[in-house]
Design a protein around this motif. Sequence first.
Motif, PDB file in Angstrom:
ATOM      1  N   ASP A 196       0.786  -1.505   0.218  1.00  0.00           N
ATOM      2  CA  ASP A 196      -0.059  -0.063  -0.155  1.00  0.00           C
ATOM      3  C   ASP A 196       0.665   0.922   0.110  1.00  0.00           C
ATOM      4  O   ASP A 196       1.652   1.331   0.719  1.00  0.00           O
ATOM      5  N   ARG A 197       0.403   2.375  -0.639  1.00  0.00           N
ATOM      6  CA  ARG A 197       1.005   3.293  -0.638  1.00  0.00           C
ATOM      7  C   ARG A 197       1.539   3.829   0.675  1.00  0.00           C
ATOM      8  O   ARG A 197       3.010   5.152   0.175  1.00  0.00           O
ATOM      9  N   SER A 198       0.410   3.684   1.760  1.00  0.00           N
ATOM     10  CA  SER A 198       0.774   4.515   3.089  1.00  0.00           C
ATOM     11  C   SER A 198       2.104   4.120   3.558  1.00  0.00           C
ATOM     12  O   SER A 198       2.677   4.607   4.286  1.00  0.00           O
ATOM     13  N   PHE A 199       2.906   3.308   2.859  1.00  0.00           N
ATOM     14  CA  PHE A 199       4.422   2.723   3.662  1.00  0.00           C
ATOM     15  C   PHE A 199       5.380   3.583   2.669  1.00  0.00           C
ATOM     16  O   PHE A 199       6.226   3.903   3.481  1.00  0.00           O
ATOM     17  N   MET A 200       4.860   4.425   2.014  1.00  0.00           N
ATOM     18  CA  MET A 200       5.548   5.322   0.823  1.00  0.00           C
ATOM     19  C   MET A 200       5.152   6.704   0.781  1.00  0.00           C
ATOM     20  O   MET A 200       4.237   6.607  -0.640  1.00  0.00           O
ATOM     21  N   PRO A 201       4.099   7.274   1.725  1.00  0.00           N
ATOM     22  CA  PRO A 201       3.135   8.412   1.059  1.00  0.00           C
ATOM     23  C   PRO A 201       4.652   9.622   0.924  1.00  0.00           C
ATOM     24  O   PRO A 201       4.491  10.391   1.268  1.00  0.00           O
ATOM     25  N   SER A 202       4.797   9.451  -0.807  1.00  0.00           N
ATOM     26  CA  SER A 202       5.710  10.056  -1.596  1.00  0.00           C
ATOM     27  C   SER A 202       5.658  10.162  -2.490  1.00  0.00           C
ATOM     28  O   SER A 202       4.598   9.430  -3.447  1.00  0.00           O
ATOM     29  N   HIS A 203       5.585  11.624  -3.563  1.00  0.00           N
ATOM     30  CA  HIS A 203       5.586  11.268  -5.056  1.00  0.00           C
ATOM     31  C   HIS A 203       6.964  10.880  -5.268  1.00  0.00           C
ATOM     32  O   HIS A 203       6.858  10.692  -6.299  1.00  0.00           O
ATOM     33  N   ASP A 204       7.917  10.893  -4.718  1.00  0.00           N
ATOM     34  CA  ASP A 204       8.588  10.121  -5.074  1.00  0.00           C
ATOM     35  C   ASP A 204       9.099   9.343  -5.139  1.00  0.00           C
ATOM     36  O   ASP A 204       8.839   8.488  -4.354  1.00  0.00           O
ATOM     37  N   ALA A 205      10.405   8.681  -5.965  1.00  0.00           N
ATOM     38  CA  ALA A 205      10.451   7.092  -5.654  1.00  0.00           C
ATOM     39  C   ALA A 205      11.985   7.021  -4.634  1.00  0.00           C
ATOM     40  O   ALA A 205      12.819   8.321  -5.131  1.00  0.00           O
ATOM     41  N   LEU A 206      11.984   5.728  -3.918  1.00  0.00           N
ATOM     42  CA  LEU A 206      13.204   5.361  -3.298  1.00  0.00           C
ATOM     43  C   LEU A 206      14.280   5.318  -3.947  1.00  0.00           C
ATOM     44  O   LEU A 206      14.054   3.535  -5.058  1.00  0.00           O
ATOM     45  N   ILE A 237      11.823 -12.617  -0.502  1.00  0.00           N
ATOM     46  CA  ILE A 237      11.022 -12.111  -0.245  1.00  0.00           C
ATOM     47  C   ILE A 237      11.081 -11.386   1.018  1.00  0.00           C
ATOM     48  O   ILE A 237      11.021 -10.126   1.730  1.00  0.00           O
ATOM     49  N   GLU A 238      12.327 -12.379   1.660  1.00  0.00           N
ATOM     50  CA  GLU A 238      13.599 -11.878   2.852  1.00  0.00           C
ATOM     51  C   GLU A 238      14.064 -10.526   2.985  1.00  0.00           C
ATOM     52  O   GLU A 238      14.504  -9.743   3.857  1.00  0.00           O
ATOM     53  N   PHE A 239      15.211 -11.195   2.056  1.00  0.00           N
ATOM     54  CA  PHE A 239      16.353  -9.542   1.138  1.00  0.00           C
ATOM     55  C   PHE A 239      15.148  -7.920   1.104  1.00  0.00           C
ATOM     56  O   PHE A 239      15.459  -7.157   1.778  1.00  0.00           O
ATOM     57  N   ILE A 240      13.900  -8.535   0.343  1.00  0.00           N
ATOM     58  CA  ILE A 240      12.959  -7.170   0.045  1.00  0.00           C
ATOM     59  C   ILE A 240      12.366  -6.887   1.390  1.00  0.00           C
ATOM     60  O   ILE A 240      12.838  -5.512   1.861  1.00  0.00           O
ATOM     61  N   LEU A 241      11.740  -7.446   2.137  1.00  0.00           N
ATOM     62  CA  LEU A 241      11.287  -7.122   3.580  1.00  0.00           C
ATOM     63  C   LEU A 241      12.102  -6.679   4.635  1.00  0.00           C
ATOM     64  O   LEU A 241      11.704  -5.524   5.110  1.00  0.00           O
ATOM     65  N   ARG A 249      13.902  -0.543   6.762  1.00  0.00           N
ATOM     66  CA  ARG A 249      15.115   0.593   6.943  1.00  0.00           C
ATOM     67  C   ARG A 249      14.398   1.783   6.322  1.00  0.00           C
ATOM     68  O   ARG A 249      15.446   2.698   6.676  1.00  0.00           O
ATOM     69  N   TYR A 250      13.522   1.557   5.061  1.00  0.00           N
ATOM     70  CA  TYR A 250      13.826   2.431   4.430  1.00  0.00           C
ATOM     71  C   TYR A 250      12.491   3.609   4.589  1.00  0.00           C
ATOM     72  O   TYR A 250      11.455   4.519   4.035  1.00  0.00           O
ATOM     73  N   LEU A 251      11.344   2.520   4.762  1.00  0.00           N
ATOM     74  CA  LEU A 251      10.157   2.791   4.128  1.00  0.00           C
ATOM     75  C   LEU A 251       9.198   3.394   5.584  1.00  0.00           C
ATOM     76  O   LEU A 251       9.405   3.059   6.711  1.00  0.00           O
ATOM     77  N   ALA A 252       8.137   4.620   5.880  1.00  0.00           N
ATOM     78  CA  ALA A 252       7.373   4.985   6.988  1.00  0.00           C
ATOM     79  C   ALA A 252       7.085   3.363   7.720  1.00  0.00           C
ATOM     80  O   ALA A 252       6.737   4.019   9.629  1.00  0.00           O
ATOM     81  N   LYS A 253       7.171   2.286   7.590  1.00  0.00           N
ATOM     82  CA  LYS A 253       6.637   1.495   8.518  1.00  0.00           C
ATOM     83  C   LYS A 253       7.247  -0.125   8.335  1.00  0.00           C
ATOM     84  O   LYS A 253       6.931   0.334   6.985  1.00  0.00           O
ATOM     85  N   ALA A 254       7.838  -0.388   9.037  1.00  0.00           N
ATOM     86  CA  ALA A 254       8.390  -2.003   9.212  1.00  0.00           C
ATOM     87  C   ALA A 254       7.373  -2.342   7.854  1.00  0.00           C
ATOM     88  O   ALA A 254       6.139  -2.978   8.688  1.00  0.00           O
ATOM     89  N   PRO A 255       7.617  -3.224   6.712  1.00  0.00           N
ATOM     90  CA  PRO A 255       5.936  -4.015   5.931  1.00  0.00           C
ATOM     91  C   PRO A 255       6.353  -6.199   6.548  1.00  0.00           C
ATOM     92  O   PRO A 255       7.495  -6.198   6.957  1.00  0.00           O
ATOM     93  N   GLN A 256       5.110  -5.868   6.701  1.00  0.00           N
ATOM     94  CA  GLN A 256       5.139  -7.768   6.679  1.00  0.00           C
ATOM     95  C   GLN A 256       4.788  -8.772   6.009  1.00  0.00           C
ATOM     96  O   GLN A 256       4.706  -7.803   5.051  1.00  0.00           O
ATOM     97  N   ARG A 257       5.145  -9.301   5.844  1.00  0.00           N
ATOM     98  CA  ARG A 257       4.193 -10.392   5.048  1.00  0.00           C
ATOM     99  C   ARG A 257       2.597 -10.590   5.093  1.00  0.00           C
ATOM    100  O   ARG A 257       2.918 -10.215   3.681  1.00  0.00           O
ATOM    101  N   LYS A 258       2.212  -9.765   5.201  1.00  0.00           N
ATOM    102  CA  LYS A 258       0.732  -9.831   5.189  1.00  0.00           C
ATOM    103  C   LYS A 258       0.323  -8.251   4.817  1.00  0.00           C
ATOM    104  O   LYS A 258      -0.760  -8.668   4.336  1.00  0.00           O
TER     105      LYS A 258
END
Length: 524
Positions: free
Chosen positions: A258-268, A311-315, A320-329
């Motif tokens: 979901d976009r809420s994990f990086m609420p930004s108009h820019d890409a990282l 999957i683990e690598f990306i998670l 480290r860089y997103l607004a909240k740490a994403p989980q598998r769910k």
Amino acid sequence: MTASDRFEIIRSLNDPGKTWDIIVVGGGATGLGIALDAASRGYQTLLLEQTDFAKGTSSRSTKLVHGGVRYLAQGNIGLVREALRERGRLLKNAPHLVRNLSFIIPNYHWWEGMYYSIGLAFYDLLAGKWSFGRTKHISKQATLERLPGVEPKRLYGGVIYHDGQFDDSRLAINLAQTGMEQGATVLNYFKVTGLEKGGDQKLSGVIAEDVETGKTYHLKAKAFINATGIFVDDLLQMDSPGKKPLVRPSQGVHLVFDRSFMPSHDALMIPKTDDGRVLFAVPWHDKLVVGTTDTPLDEHSIEPVALEQEIEFILNNAARYLAKAPQRKDVLSVFAGLRPLAAPQDESSKTKEISRGHKIIVSESGLITVTGGKWTTYRKMAEDTVDKAMETAGLNPALCRTQNLPIHGSRNNMDWEDHLYVYGSDREKLLALADENKAWAEKLHPKYEYRRAEVIWAVRYEMARTVEDVLARRVRLLFLDANAAIEAARLTARLMATELGKDELWQNEQINTFTALAGKYLLY
Ligand SMILES: Cc1cc2nc3c(=O)[nH]c(=O)nc-3n(C[C@H](O)[C@H](O)[C@H](O)COP(=O)(O)OP(=O)(O)OC[C@H]3O[C@@H](n4cnc5c(N)ncnc54)[C@H](O)[C@@H]3O)c2cc1C
């Protein structure tokens, strides 16, 4: 092309007197680009795709139209310059699908600000008149404002640069349409199963199977192009059994959040993760695509599956860089693609070191194989390949015309907030379908803006044959939210069945097949 057009085209393949100028095998970015280039030069062109257009790697990219900042760091200036030029042309010829996006590199070492500012200023310089905007350095405060959630500890600041972003499979469909408008015949669900040679051992034809009916066709041509991506060796084996492999697949995985994990108009953009890989987090169709990986594999498949370690690598890195740490769910969809990298001569080479440029090889039989490259450079790859076909098969010389050729749907000043922007100049025609049937104006899924008319449009004008064709590559729901795609499958099958004249049995088969496939795009 409507369903009845398809029927007529297939019927015309029975003509025993017909010799095409060029037969292209493979309907991904490379093959479609070649078919368009060849047809626009006036060559009688036939393209055959074994599944759906862009079902292979061409729907599974990071969605960037880019010069490749990484290749610049490797000193591959020629490759970067060519890709930057093609990036600019693509923006000009398909402005409804390609957009200028700003990327931010957060800096965690004092020297990075200067290092990336200089490197990316050179990137802009290489782009010349095709530049997408100037690189600039921003403060720690500005970086945190633009990338809320990025790790603030030891953050020095950031560097902003510009690149392009697009919708890969939509561009593939539009390339197929442009190819047809230029006179090419393009067919999905047509698999090349054999090659035919004359007494001189030169190729004279292909054997192709209509995957829907099982009927076989013998098709003749003057030039044959193998544009089958990671499958090039299968065709090379048909041509010359026992040949050494030309490509080696390297898998790349993306997770969608979901976009809420990086609420930004820019890409990282993270140029170097702990293990030296590049990581992107890119806003795409109101979601966030994070990836990718680079895992050498020994086998290829049309439907590759993400490995647990990828999957683990990306998670882990996303955390480290997103607004909240994403989980598998939180993963809405996971998709894997295979890079058709040129196989290394030296077995010890790693995939990262293999050339990303394209290669054109002419076999003794006259089979022309094109491999490598990237989506961004598909047009140049096509130009070079058709030049080679002209020379190899002695076709009447004709100049390439695609440099400034608008791609189907081309329209400027799109409203990117309107989800129908991907249709470009077709948008109003699509909306007019609701005049035919009011129900088609309704939503396909309650959570998303997609309209039922888009399913009808995909069947009538975009050659969709299955529920997967619609939900994966015409509307991108499978890639954006696999659960929602499963929920939309029944209605999609029903809408398609009316258009295609299919019964309930077909609908049930479609729903079951799609649900099983979409399950692989889910992590839980
Ligand atoms: C993870 C990942 C991320 C990427 N990101 C980017 C990016 O952001 N930007 C970028 O520019 N590039 C990117 N690329 C590269 C780009 O996606 C590929 O270079 C491009 O899609 C390759 O297209 P292709 O047509 O050569 O192969 P494919 O898309 O795989 O097409 C080959 C087609 O041939 C068909 N085929 C095979 N055998 C037969 C047969 N016997 N008969 C008929 N048809 C057959 C297959 O079904 C397939 O559809 C990425 C690649 C990967 C893997």
